[in-house]
Design a protein around this motif. Structure first.
Motif, PDB file in Angstrom:
ATOM      1  N   ASP A   1       1.188   5.183  11.220  1.00 30.72           N
ATOM      2  CA  ASP A   1       1.592   5.293  12.631  1.00 30.72           C
ATOM      3  C   ASP A   1       3.077   5.505  12.858  1.00 30.72           C
ATOM      4  OD1 ASP A   1      -0.936   5.040  13.544  1.00 30.72           O
ATOM      5  OD2 ASP A   1      -0.750   2.955  14.234  1.00 30.72           O
ATOM      6  N   TYR A   2       3.905   5.346  11.825  1.00 35.84           N
ATOM      7  CA  TYR A   2       5.344   5.295  12.112  1.00 35.84           C
ATOM      8  C   TYR A   2       6.026   6.637  12.351  1.00 35.84           C
ATOM      9  CZ  TYR A   2       5.317   5.306   6.877  1.00 35.84           C
ATOM     10  OH  TYR A   2       5.079   5.547   5.551  1.00 35.84           O
ATOM     11  N   TYR A   3       5.316   7.730  12.120  1.00 31.18           N
ATOM     12  CA  TYR A   3       5.985   9.034  12.280  1.00 31.18           C
ATOM     13  C   TYR A   3       6.271   9.339  13.747  1.00 31.18           C
ATOM     14  CZ  TYR A   3       4.697   9.638   7.421  1.00 31.18           C
ATOM     15  OH  TYR A   3       4.567   9.463   6.077  1.00 31.18           O
ATOM     16  N   THR A   4       7.452   9.902  13.995  1.00 31.69           N
ATOM     17  CA  THR A   4       7.852  10.169  15.376  1.00 31.69           C
ATOM     18  C   THR A   4       8.065  11.645  15.671  1.00 31.69           C
ATOM     19  OG1 THR A   4      10.128   9.782  14.674  1.00 31.69           O
ATOM     20  CG2 THR A   4       8.987   7.933  15.738  1.00 31.69           C
TER      21      THR A   4
ATOM     22  N   PHE B   1      -0.982   0.091  -3.878  1.00 34.87           N
ATOM     23  CA  PHE B   1      -2.364  -0.381  -4.002  1.00 34.87           C
ATOM     24  C   PHE B   1      -3.121  -0.146  -2.700  1.00 34.87           C
ATOM     25  CE2 PHE B   1       0.531  -2.692  -6.639  1.00 34.87           C
ATOM     26  CZ  PHE B   1      -0.131  -2.866  -7.845  1.00 34.87           C
ATOM     27  N   ARG B   2      -4.262   0.500  -2.813  1.00 36.68           N
ATOM     28  CA  ARG B   2      -5.119   0.667  -1.619  1.00 36.68           C
ATOM     29  C   ARG B   2      -6.557   0.519  -2.066  1.00 36.68           C
ATOM     30  NH1 ARG B   2      -2.207   5.997   1.222  1.00 36.68           N
ATOM     31  NH2 ARG B   2      -0.100   5.147   1.052  1.00 36.68           N
ATOM     32  N   TYR B   3      -7.314  -0.284  -1.309  1.00 41.91           N
ATOM     33  CA  TYR B   3      -8.717  -0.498  -1.663  1.00 41.91           C
ATOM     34  C   TYR B   3      -9.525   0.655  -1.092  1.00 41.91           C
ATOM     35  CZ  TYR B   3     -12.774  -3.096  -3.067  1.00 41.91           C
ATOM     36  OH  TYR B   3     -13.910  -3.480  -3.706  1.00 41.91           O
ATOM     37  N   GLU B   4      -9.560   1.766  -1.866  1.00 44.13           N
ATOM     38  CA  GLU B   4     -10.260   2.970  -1.414  1.00 44.13           C
ATOM     39  C   GLU B   4     -11.440   3.234  -2.325  1.00 44.13           C
ATOM     40  OE1 GLU B   4      -7.894   6.109   0.410  1.00 44.13           O
ATOM     41  OE2 GLU B   4      -6.323   5.586  -1.007  1.00 44.13           O
ATOM     42  N   ARG B   5     -12.300   4.187  -1.933  1.00 43.93           N
ATOM     43  CA  ARG B   5     -13.405   4.565  -2.802  1.00 43.93           C
ATOM     44  C   ARG B   5     -12.850   5.467  -3.893  1.00 43.93           C
ATOM     45  NH1 ARG B   5     -17.492   8.165  -3.158  1.00 43.93           N
ATOM     46  NH2 ARG B   5     -16.754   9.435  -1.418  1.00 43.93           N
TER      47      ARG B   5
ATOM     48  N   PRO C   1       0.816  -1.219   0.000  1.00 45.04           N
ATOM     49  CA  PRO C   1       0.000   0.000   0.000  1.00 45.04           C
ATOM     50  C   PRO C   1       0.847   1.267   0.000  1.00 45.04           C
ATOM     51  CG  PRO C   1       0.063  -0.945   2.192  1.00 45.04           C
ATOM     52  CD  PRO C   1       0.848  -1.872   1.317  1.00 45.04           C
ATOM     53  N   GLU C   2       2.144   1.120   0.270  1.00 49.79           N
ATOM     54  CA  GLU C   2       3.039   2.280   0.324  1.00 49.79           C
ATOM     55  C   GLU C   2       4.468   1.766   0.243  1.00 49.79           C
ATOM     56  OE1 GLU C   2       4.517   3.908   3.799  1.00 49.79           O
ATOM     57  OE2 GLU C   2       5.076   1.813   4.014  1.00 49.79           O
ATOM     58  N   GLY C   3       5.436   2.689   0.118  1.00 51.77           N
ATOM     59  CA  GLY C   3       6.804   2.255  -0.132  1.00 51.77           C
ATOM     60  C   GLY C   3       7.715   2.198   1.084  1.00 51.77           C
ATOM     61  N   THR C   4       7.383   2.955   2.133  1.00 51.25           N
ATOM     62  CA  THR C   4       8.343   3.116   3.232  1.00 51.25           C
ATOM     63  C   THR C   4       8.691   1.782   3.917  1.00 51.25           C
ATOM     64  OG1 THR C   4       7.397   5.281   3.562  1.00 51.25           O
ATOM     65  CG2 THR C   4       8.818   4.463   5.317  1.00 51.25           C
ATOM     66  N   ALA C   5       7.664   1.013   4.286  1.00 53.83           N
ATOM     67  CA  ALA C   5       7.935  -0.240   5.003  1.00 53.83           C
ATOM     68  C   ALA C   5       8.765  -1.188   4.125  1.00 53.83           C
ATOM     69  CB  ALA C   5       6.635  -0.905   5.445  1.00 53.83           C
TER      70      ALA C   5
ATOM     71  N   ARG D   1      -7.882   9.805  -6.503  1.00 54.77           N
ATOM     72  CA  ARG D   1      -7.850   8.696  -5.532  1.00 54.77           C
ATOM     73  C   ARG D   1      -8.113   7.398  -6.286  1.00 54.77           C
ATOM     74  NH1 ARG D   1      -7.906   8.410  -0.074  1.00 54.77           N
ATOM     75  NH2 ARG D   1      -8.092  10.665   0.053  1.00 54.77           N
ATOM     76  N   TYR D   2      -7.108   6.562  -6.355  1.00 56.67           N
ATOM     77  CA  TYR D   2      -7.200   5.330  -7.139  1.00 56.67           C
ATOM     78  C   TYR D   2      -6.886   4.129  -6.269  1.00 56.67           C
ATOM     79  CZ  TYR D   2      -7.256   8.595 -10.968  1.00 56.67           C
ATOM     80  OH  TYR D   2      -7.605   9.614 -11.801  1.00 56.67           O
ATOM     81  N   ARG D   3      -7.202   2.953  -6.803  1.00 56.40           N
ATOM     82  CA  ARG D   3      -6.866   1.720  -6.074  1.00 56.40           C
ATOM     83  C   ARG D   3      -5.459   1.253  -6.414  1.00 56.40           C
ATOM     84  NH1 ARG D   3     -12.861  -1.095  -6.115  1.00 56.40           N
ATOM     85  NH2 ARG D   3     -13.622   0.260  -4.434  1.00 56.40           N
TER      86      ARG D   3
ATOM     87  N   VAL E   1      11.089   9.127  -1.445  1.00 50.91           N
ATOM     88  CA  VAL E   1      12.463   9.018  -0.962  1.00 50.91           C
ATOM     89  C   VAL E   1      12.448   8.547   0.486  1.00 50.91           C
ATOM     90  CG1 VAL E   1      13.046  11.078  -2.336  1.00 50.91           C
ATOM     91  CG2 VAL E   1      12.873  11.296   0.104  1.00 50.91           C
ATOM     92  N   GLU E   2      13.503   7.830   0.860  1.00 51.60           N
ATOM     93  CA  GLU E   2      13.715   7.460   2.254  1.00 51.60           C
ATOM     94  C   GLU E   2      15.189   7.721   2.532  1.00 51.60           C
ATOM     95  OE1 GLU E   2      10.896   6.872   3.575  1.00 51.60           O
ATOM     96  OE2 GLU E   2       9.712   6.042   1.931  1.00 51.60           O
ATOM     97  N   ALA E   3      15.454   8.522   3.589  1.00 51.29           N
ATOM     98  CA  ALA E   3      16.830   8.890   3.922  1.00 51.29           C
ATOM     99  C   ALA E   3      17.156   8.355   5.317  1.00 51.29           C
ATOM    100  CB  ALA E   3      16.976  10.406   3.887  1.00 51.29           C
TER     101      ALA E   3
ATOM    102  N   VAL F   1      -2.262  15.493  11.109  1.00 47.85           N
ATOM    103  CA  VAL F   1      -1.845  14.184  11.604  1.00 47.85           C
ATOM    104  C   VAL F   1      -1.791  13.283  10.384  1.00 47.85           C
ATOM    105  CG1 VAL F   1      -2.236  12.739  13.571  1.00 47.85           C
ATOM    106  CG2 VAL F   1      -3.704  14.662  13.229  1.00 47.85           C
ATOM    107  N   ARG F   2      -0.915  12.353  10.349  1.00 49.11           N
ATOM    108  CA  ARG F   2      -0.795  11.520   9.167  1.00 49.11           C
ATOM    109  C   ARG F   2      -1.500  10.183   9.377  1.00 49.11           C
ATOM    110  NH1 ARG F   2       0.075  12.135   5.283  1.00 49.11           N
ATOM    111  NH2 ARG F   2       1.809  10.825   4.680  1.00 49.11           N
ATOM    112  N   GLY F   3      -1.879   9.542   8.291  1.00 47.69           N
ATOM    113  CA  GLY F   3      -2.631   8.298   8.384  1.00 47.69           C
ATOM    114  C   GLY F   3      -1.781   7.067   8.660  1.00 47.69           C
TER     115      GLY F   3
END
Ligand code: HAM
Length: 413
Positions: A255-258, A109-113, A81-85, A118-120, A127-129, A251-253
């Motif tokens: 949980d990993y932000y610190t 990929f996200r099963y959204e409306r 659903p995202e790249g960071t993990a 906004r797409y599935r 980027v990740e640093a 707030v972001r959707g």
């Protein structure tokens, strides 16, 4: 014969829209080179637990939006659903250097409306640093994002920043403040209240917004270290001429932000998908996913949303043009073939039709392919050794040798 259609919430992208995608991807890649980030490619499929742990069991993405399935061996797999993990997994698994500045491009990929922007299945450039805990890196990553948006041609996005490193008492304080107005909250927010009260702040529903008005602000409750870092980041952004707004309700959707989080928003898309680029610092995720404790920060932008914003400001994209189209008499197709390859060697964008066809039909094709000039190879031209070069806008025609064509066409707008 049955006709096939694409599934709901996915997209086919083709010219001229894909020309804008090429421009966006090209611009982002050039900026990554300036900042010395290197490309990382990770698979689109991962074990589901990577995301349920990484993003947070209770997040909307994990609870409602995962595209998961069991494979033939019964393994529980998810389309990322995202790249960071994924990048964090690859960073740990491949023992990448502690300091690594990485960028990626790919489908998520996200099963959204589905709705505009906004797409599935959608594309992110991200980027990740890893390995730099200083506020300079936060500012540098935000600057990198802003440089990409500028070079892509998005000038009016608003940068919102916030810091999520609150002191120990903040969440309890916030929770008891909202608890008193529980009756005003939507059902979703009532559920969120016990596990992540801060998420209630982000709800756009009227009752929830009213319930949280006047709630204690996170930016007034930062830990001393986070407060000092946040101040430094703001100074660095100001110093570099990057305009921003502090938004303590952001707030972001995930949980990993610190600590620092940021979003670039626009008013060109609907309120639910007005974010075109988002990210922040996540200093615990590498350790949570089994690596050494490593500070990290990053962001991702959605190409579909960038495209929509560009379309709103620039209008519908135009077909790309050709410098020249080669029009040939059927006896000289070989000569046309040679000419196209020598012109391309000289950097001229050109094409020809290979079939035996009338001049009229070839000129029609030249027009529909937006050729600026036509080079004509007919019997006269073949005899004289000079080709006719026709300006497709003004209609003027001149005689020119093959050797002169490239120099003539080069550098024309
Ligand atoms: P995100 O906010 O979930 O963050 O997504 C980042 C961007 O992806 C959004 O701002 C939006 O442009 C685009 N996007 C998200 N969902 C969709 C969708 N359904 N359709 C079209 N575009 C969408 C992340 O994904 C984090 N991994 C960002 C990050 C990287 N944080 C740290 N490093």
């Amino acid at each position: 014969m049955m006709k096939y259609q694409r599934l709901r919430g996915v997209k086919d992208v083709f010219s001229p829209e894909s020309g804008v995608w090429e421009r966006v991807i090209g611009a982002a890649f050039s900026v990554f080179k300036l900042y010395n980030y290197s490309l990382i490619i990770t698979p689109t499929i991962e074990e589901i637990s990577l995301f349920s742990r990484g993003i947070g069991e209770a997040s909307d993405i994990v609870m409602k939006e995962m595209y998961d399935f069991n494979d033939k061996k019964g393994r529980h797999i998810v389309l990322r659903p995202e790249g960071t993990a994924s990048v964090v997994r690859a960073y740990i698994e491949n023992s990448l250097p502690e300091k690594s500045d990485l960028f990626y491009l790919g489908q998520m990929f996200r099963y959204e409306r589905p709705q505009t922007g906004r797409y599935r299945e959608f594309y992110q450039i991200g980027v990740e640093a890893f390995g730099d805990a200083t506020p300079y890196k936060d500012a540098d990553v935000i600057k990198l994002a802003s440089d990409i948006l500028n070079s892509v041609g998005i000038k009016d996005a608003v940068l919102n920043i916030n810091c999520l490193a609150a002191d120990a008492g903040y969440y309890e304080k916030l929770k008891s403040f909202i608890e008193e107005k529980r009756a005003m909250l939507c059902e979703d927010c009532r559920n969120k209240l016990s596990r992540a009260p801060i998420r209630v702040l982000d709800c756009k529903k009227e009752g929830c917004a009213a319930a949280t008005a006047g709630a204690p602000l996170i930016t007034d409750h930062l830990t001393p270290e986070a407060g000092a870092n946040f101040l430094k980041i703001k100074e660095l952004l100001k110093g570099s001429g990057t305009a921003f707004k502090v938004n303590p309700l952001m707030v972001r959707g995930l949980d990993y932000y610190t600590a620092t989080v940021f979003e670039f928003t626009t008013d060109k898309l609907g309120p639910q998908q007005n974010t075109i680029l988002a990210g922040g610092r996540y200093d615990n995720l590498v350790e949570e996913l089994g690596g050494k404790k490593t500070p990290a920060t990053g962001f991702a932008m959605g190409i579909e949303r960038i495209f929509e914003v560009l379309k709103a400001s620039e209008g519908a994209p135009a077909l790309s043009t050709l410098d020249a189209f080669i029009v040939v008499d059927k006896a000289f197709i070989d000569r046309g073939f040679e000419l196209t390859s020598s012109l391309r060697k000289a950097g001229i964008k050109c094409a020809m039709g290979h079939e035996e066809r009338s001049f009229k039909s070839q000129f029609r094709e030249a027009e529909s392919r937006k050729a600026k000039f036509c080079v004509i190879i007919g019997e006269n031209e073949a005899k004289s050794g000079k080709y006719s070069l026709k300006d497709m806008q003004g209609g003027a025609q001149q005689e020119i040798t093959a050797a002169e064509i490239a120099a003539f066409l080069k550098g024309r707008p």
